[in-house]
Design a protein around this motif. Structure first.
Motif, PDB file in Angstrom:
ATOM      1  N   LEU A   1      24.729  25.677 -48.391  1.00 47.35           N
ATOM      2  CA  LEU A   1      24.187  25.976 -47.083  1.00 47.35           C
ATOM      3  C   LEU A   1      24.906  27.190 -46.507  1.00 47.35           C
ATOM      4  O   LEU A   1      26.135  27.285 -46.565  1.00 47.35           O
ATOM      5  CB  LEU A   1      24.336  24.774 -46.157  1.00 47.35           C
ATOM      6  N   LEU A   2      24.147  28.086 -45.977  1.00 43.27           N
ATOM      7  CA  LEU A   2      24.679  29.360 -45.482  1.00 43.27           C
ATOM      8  C   LEU A   2      24.710  29.341 -43.958  1.00 43.27           C
ATOM      9  O   LEU A   2      23.684  29.080 -43.310  1.00 43.27           O
ATOM     10  CB  LEU A   2      23.810  30.521 -45.984  1.00 43.27           C
ATOM     11  N   ASP A   3      25.865  29.600 -43.408  1.00 44.78           N
ATOM     12  CA  ASP A   3      26.036  29.617 -41.955  1.00 44.78           C
ATOM     13  C   ASP A   3      25.768  31.014 -41.407  1.00 44.78           C
ATOM     14  O   ASP A   3      26.016  32.030 -42.060  1.00 44.78           O
ATOM     15  CB  ASP A   3      27.449  29.177 -41.583  1.00 44.78           C
ATOM     16  N   ASN A   4      25.247  31.030 -40.166  1.00 46.00           N
ATOM     17  CA  ASN A   4      25.018  32.284 -39.434  1.00 46.00           C
ATOM     18  C   ASN A   4      24.110  33.243 -40.194  1.00 46.00           C
ATOM     19  O   ASN A   4      24.309  34.456 -40.222  1.00 46.00           O
ATOM     20  CB  ASN A   4      26.357  32.976 -39.129  1.00 46.00           C
ATOM     21  N   VAL A   5      23.118  32.675 -40.852  1.00 44.62           N
ATOM     22  CA  VAL A   5      22.150  33.500 -41.586  1.00 44.62           C
ATOM     23  C   VAL A   5      20.796  33.488 -40.889  1.00 44.62           C
ATOM     24  O   VAL A   5      20.213  34.532 -40.621  1.00 44.62           O
ATOM     25  CB  VAL A   5      22.011  33.016 -43.047  1.00 44.62           C
ATOM     26  N   ASP A   6      20.300  32.298 -40.564  1.00 49.25           N
ATOM     27  CA  ASP A   6      18.996  32.197 -39.914  1.00 49.25           C
ATOM     28  C   ASP A   6      19.147  32.534 -38.431  1.00 49.25           C
ATOM     29  O   ASP A   6      20.094  32.086 -37.772  1.00 49.25           O
ATOM     30  CB  ASP A   6      18.446  30.777 -40.090  1.00 49.25           C
TER      31      ASP A   6
ATOM     32  N   PHE B   1      18.199  25.392 -41.162  1.00 48.93           N
ATOM     33  CA  PHE B   1      19.175  25.316 -42.248  1.00 48.93           C
ATOM     34  C   PHE B   1      18.628  26.105 -43.437  1.00 48.93           C
ATOM     35  O   PHE B   1      17.475  25.904 -43.851  1.00 48.93           O
ATOM     36  CB  PHE B   1      19.411  23.858 -42.654  1.00 48.93           C
ATOM     37  N   VAL B   2      19.441  26.980 -43.968  1.00 43.99           N
ATOM     38  CA  VAL B   2      19.049  27.763 -45.130  1.00 43.99           C
ATOM     39  C   VAL B   2      20.113  27.596 -46.199  1.00 43.99           C
ATOM     40  O   VAL B   2      21.291  27.382 -45.905  1.00 43.99           O
ATOM     41  CB  VAL B   2      18.870  29.260 -44.773  1.00 43.99           C
ATOM     42  N   GLY B   3      19.681  27.666 -47.446  1.00 44.17           N
ATOM     43  CA  GLY B   3      20.599  27.481 -48.558  1.00 44.17           C
ATOM     44  C   GLY B   3      20.178  28.305 -49.745  1.00 44.17           C
ATOM     45  O   GLY B   3      19.028  28.762 -49.842  1.00 44.17           O
TER      46      GLY B   3
END
Length: 1083
Positions: free
Chosen positions: A1021-1026, A1032-1034
């Protein structure tokens, strides 16, 4: 406990015991005579005197009990002991219960009477009588007593203080523990769970101690039911650790407050992860649905969990601080109690593996014990540091003690301590100290105890292979290993060095030179001769230019060892000789003379005789264009192929020139089986210590990749399936399917612990690896290994039937977990335990017989839907046929074999056969080694067939192997993510794979946020992306052998509409659709 009155001394018993002791000094016959006289007297008293008082009964029952303890059989007096249970006197009741606990069988006819007496005592409200009854139940521990009292004992345990004394609660807890261990299904803890956990707050320390023992046992089976015990256990432990020795006077042992309770509490905490979330790292943000709105808890853990964790860390630090304080007593009991708490604390710190400061402090504390005068402390310190070395936080701290550990290996007088020192050196080894550790272990090997030499050899071989930067150093190390401890060098070790030398052109010349020099020693171990014969036969030409190692000198040196070796080694040397004819034509006459010798042509051993005849004929009649160093045939060969009868092989149909005596081909890069052998030698409990989770990213392992040798290749519909090697043998112009036997070197390091059973060995020259597939039916030859019914190649789907209706539902349960019960009915239970790393997986299937009747013809089989299976082999064309049937690969596609499998197969599954009979109440285990060759959409099928009570039973399930098991998380920046997201949208078309659903209980993406290995999806899971913080994006990569498939995920929850949208994009449209379906079903 009531005091025993003076009149209860039983003078007659004391006189009888004195008489027996006097008889022991005379003869055994005198003792038997005195015992028989007493037995006759007791029997007459029981039969004649009907009004025998309680005191007399107690006295005579005591005498019977003493006689039984002397080893004599007692066949009467049981009813009198049962009658004592109804007495109101403590001493009489005590003797009755003691006699019953020792002499009464659980199948006795008196059990009903005993149960009635116990029930009366439990209901009497007399604490003394209740304790006696509970002790009897625990001592007998039969299922009948469990069924009678399992429901009553929890009620006594959780009774209010005024209704039950503390001693009764303590006895009830221990009694319940005994019954649970004997028959877990009889102890109903559902309604009593919370109240039993609350006993940890009891004021009586004895009750708490007994309750901790009970809860520790119960929580191992049902951890979720007892997880509330963590905070109570931490609170109680904190009070004990922070208290002074005067605060708990009744439970202080040599100035150490409640040491036994402290140890039990620390062990209880080891049954759970750290308070507040995952095992390591911060707990991710939680998203929950409450009142129709989306609420976010920004803190990683709740305030309550944070307080518990802080209090626990404070406790652990306090214990470590107290260990540094000077002792309050010089008594050994004080140091034992203090160190027991310390070592259990260190075990808890290692178990959590999440506090770097505590791990380093624990390591430093253990380092102080390495030079302690007490041998037991040195042993425990070395053992604990072995586990600490596997942690990324404490590995460097452990390495600082390397000199002390090496000194212990050299100077310790106790062999068990030296063995632990060797284990610690193995665990702390990395690239920075590998040469030092290996050299020290080699030096120690010369004087090591014979009991641990084989283990030291395996450790040295593993470390030399794993951390070798210079391959010449690796070759020198293994040759020194053979020279020092050749008798303990297993085949796996020297097989492996041959594979590596064959695969590395830059080390072949050095290996040939080094082994040539080693063979010149007057006393040379037979394993050295085997290695030398192989390497000189393959690469002797690289040193032939030196007159000191000319071809005649090489041959003379090898042949000087010939008569001193075993049959297997001589067979290998004969194969080396025929290789020499190919390498060095000038040695042809000399070698032919050796082969013509009567000792060879008339050898009593059939194998040696056959080789001599075949090799002599081959060297005499074969033309030069046949005896040529040509390109190697496809597929891996075993290092002992030189020791096998020669096979005339070709890599194309017989229209092309056959080649013989070819150079050994490079072996597929794979991890060795040496570590698996070490694990088997150390036992199942040592697997976690040997297969640590630490990985040195900078290490330069010799084994660059992993290449399993599958027994079953699961292919897509319409494609042929075979073993790991395809070959054609020009014998009688018939086509053969070459099925390779898994060699020890085909093991996966840590993923394949048990190779499949080897097939029975055929007579020499029978070609037991060849299966005829050009005939219409199966070939039945002796020594061909498994019969068609037992073969690894599974039957086709048409033979096993359709999966059961609930197969999809059972499969969906395992999308988000790796362990659990896959299927269960009244006859059979199937459990699953699996682990996956990159494109490899290992799965354990546990088949449990829930009945008391034996299962016959038990056959579990793994197949793939739509696979053509073995019948495709009978349809294979003759080698003389110019064309192949439509849909099958061409000859060019079949070579190399690996390319054929990569293009056609999806999964490679190697299965281990299980016993055909499963006893009632027993469990058998089956191991599956899985390799993902290409992306796949349908899981394999598991077919289980057996006979129960004369009737055939069968069921088909979907094996929980889905594409998401092979995910590898990856990091991406926001710019890279959306750039790749747009690229994949072009590949996916205008409608990317997404699911939009409405749910009355919308999901919390807690599982997506978890980074634990047991997570159901391995996306990072990638933080501060969307741009939307609620989304939630991964990102992740599907690892297959053929290619890597990138995957991006986006989860968009909508609190107002009670809906969510899940979008997945990959470079392959079917994979995106399948993944989306899999993950959407988990919400």
């Amino acid at each position: 406990m009531p005091a025993v009155s003076k009149g209860d001394g039983m003078r007659g018993l004391a006189v009888f015991i004195s008489d027996i002791r006097n008889c022991e000094s005379k003869s055994k016959e005198a003792e038997i005579k005195r015992i028989n006289k007493e037995l006759a007297n007791i029997r007459s008293k029981f039969k004649g005197d009907k009004a025998l008082d309680g005191y007399s009964k107690k006295k005579y029952v005591c005498k019977l009990l003493f006689i039984f303890l002397l080893g004599h059989d007692i066949d009467f007096g049981h009813m009198e002991a049962v009658n004592l249970l109804s007495s109101n006197k403590y001493t009489e009741k005590q003797i009755g219960y003691l006699f019953i606990s020792v002499l009464v069988n659980s199948n006795s006819e008196l059990i009903r009477l005993i149960n009635n007496a116990i029930k009366n005592d439990l209901a009497s409200r007399n604490p003394t009588f209740m304790c006696l009854a509970l002790h009897c139940i625990a001592n007998v521990g039969s299922r009948e007593m469990g069924e009678a009292f399992a429901a009553d004992i929890p009620r006594i345990l959780v009774a209010v203080p005024r209704d039950s004394m503390d001693s009764v609660k303590q006895s009830a807890a221990l009694c319940l523990l005994r019954l649970y261990k004997a028959s877990p299904d009889l102890v109903p803890m559902g309604e009593w769970t919370a109240r039993v956990v609350h006993l940890l707050n009891d004021q009586h320390m004895g009750v708490v101690t007994a309750a901790v023992s009970l809860i520790t046992c119960l929580c191992k089976k049902n951890p979720d039911d007892f997880k509330t015990c963590i905070s109570l256990a931490v609170s109680r432990l904190s009070r004990i650790v922070s208290s002074a020795s005067t605060d708990l006077q009744d439970y202080t042992y040599y100035f150490v407050p409640a040491p036994w309770l402290s140890v039990k509490l620390l062990r209880l905490l080891q049954c759970y992860p750290p308070p507040g979330g995952p095992w390591q790292g911060p707990c991710p943000r939680q998203v929950s649905w409450a009142g129709g709105e989306l609420s976010q808890d920004v803190p990683s853990i709740s305030s309550e969990d944070a307080a518990v964790k802080g209090r626990l860390v404070e406790c652990l630090e306090t214990v470590l601080n107290k260990a540094q304080e000077p002792p309050k007593s010089k008594k050994v009991q004080h140091s034992n109690a203090k160190n027991a708490i310390l070592f259990e604390t260190i075990s808890l710190i290692i178990h959590y593996d999440s506090e770097p400061n505590l791990l380093v402090r624990a390591c430093n504390q253990l380092g102080q014990f390495l030079q302690h005068r007490e041998t037991n402390l040195r042993y425990l310190a070395l053992e604990s540091m072995c586990t600490l070395a596997s942690s990324e936080f404490s590995h460097e701290a452990v390495k600082t003690h390397i000199d002390t550990v090496i000194n212990a290996l050299k100077t310790e007088r106790d062999v068990s301590v030296r063995q632990r020192a060797a284990d610690l050196l193995y665990a702390m080894c990395d690239r920075s100290n590998a040469k030092q550790i290996v050299s020290e272990m080699l030096r120690y090997l010369e004087t090591a105890d014979y009991a641990i030499r084989e283990e030291i050899v395996l450790k040295v071989a593993i470390l030399a292979e794993k951390y070798a930067v210079d391959y010449s150093w690796y070759v020198d190390t293994i040759l020194n290993l053979i020279r020092i401890a050749g008798d303990y060098v297993s085949e796996e070790v020297w097989y492996r060095v041959l594979q590596i030398v064959t695969n590395r052109d830059d080390v072949q010349g050095y290996a040939a030179k080094t082994v040539f020099e080693a063979l010149q020693a007057p006393a040379c171990h037979e394993n050295m001769v085997k290695v030398g014969g192989y390497i000189l036969g393959e690469f002797g030409n690289l040193i032939a230019g030196d007159p000191r190692s000319s071809p005649p000198v090489q041959f003379s040196l090898l042949h000087s060892k010939f008569h001193l070796c075993s049959v297997a080694t001589r067979a290998l040397l004969l194969s080396t000789y025929i290789k020499f004819i190919n390498l060095f034509p000038e040695t042809k006459a000399t070698i032919q003379g050796v082969l013509r010798a009567g000792s060879q042509l008339r050898n009593a051993d059939v194998e040696l005789q056959q080789r001599a005849v075949e090799y002599l004929t081959l060297s005499s009649v074969a033309s030069t264009d046949v005896l040529v160093r040509a390109r190697s045939p496809p597929g891996p060969l075993h290092p002992l192929s030189l020791a096998l009868p020669l096979l005339l092989t070709c890599s194309r149909p017989p229209t092309r020139q056959a080649t013989v005596l070819e150079e050994m081909p490079p072996f597929p890069e794979r991890e060795s089986s040496i570590l698996a052998k070490l694990k088997r030698k150390k036992g199942p409990g040592a697997a976690s210590a040997l297969d640590d989770g630490r990985r040195d990213a900078s290490s330069n392992d010799i084994n660059g990749g992993v290449e399993p040798t599958p027994s079953t290749v699961v292919s897509p519909p319409g494609r042929p399936r075979g073993g790991s090697t395809w070959g054609i043998v020009s014998s009688h112009l018939r086509l053969y399917f070459l099925q390779s036997t898994p060699s020890p070197s085909a093991d996966l390091l840590g993923l394949r612990a048990a190779p499949p059973p080897a097939a029975p060995q055929a007579p020499a020259g029978a070609g037991n690896l060849l299966v005829d597939v050009s005939s219409d039916g199966p070939v039945a030859q002796p020594g061909l290994g498994p019969t068609p019914e037992e073969a690894f190649l599974s039957p086709g789907p048409e033979d096993i039937g359709s999966p059961i209706p609930e197969a999809d539902e059972l499969l969906n349960k395992f999308v988000c977990k790796n362990n659990g019960v896959l299927f269960e009915n009244q006859l059979l239970q199937i459990g699953v335990k699996s682990e996956f790393r990159q494109n490899l997986g290992r799965m354990y299937l546990f088949y449990g017989n829930k009945t008391s009747v034996q299962f016959q013809s038990f056959t579990p089989t793994v197949v793939h839907p739509g696979d053509l299976q073995t019948h495709i082999l009978s349809a294979w064309p003759s080698p003389l046929a110019p064309d192949l049937p439509p849909g099958l690969p061409s000859w060019d596609e079949m070579d190399p074999v690996s390319g054929f499998l990569d293009r056609w197969a999806q999964l490679a599954v190697q299965t281990k056969r299980v016993a055909a009979q499963v006893d009632g109440g027993a469990q058998v285990q089956q191991v599956l080694n899985i390799e993902c060759l290409r992306d796949f959409l349908t899981p394999p099928l598991l077919s289980v067939r057996f006979r129960y009570g004369g009737a055939s039973q069968s069921l088909t399930l979907k094996l929980p192997v889905t594409i998401n098991k092979f995910f590898q998380p990856t990091e991406m920046a926001a710019q890279d993510f959306f750039q790749r997201w747009k690229q994949l949208s072009l590949l996916s078309g205008p409608a990317p794979n997404r699911r939009r659903r409405k749910s009355s209980k919308p999901p919390t993406p807690w599982t997506l946020k978890s980074r634990r290995p047991s997570s159901w999806v391995w996306l990072r899971l990638l933080d501060n992306v969307d741009p939307n913080p609620e989304n939630f994006v991964g990102a992740g990569i599907i690892q297959t052998k053929a290619l890597q498939v990138g995957c991006l995920l986006r989860l968009e929850p909508n609190a107002q509409a009670q809906m969510y949208r899940l979008t997945l994009r990959t470079s392959k449209e079917p994979v995106s659709r399948h993944l989306c379906e899999l993950l959407a079903q988990q919400f």
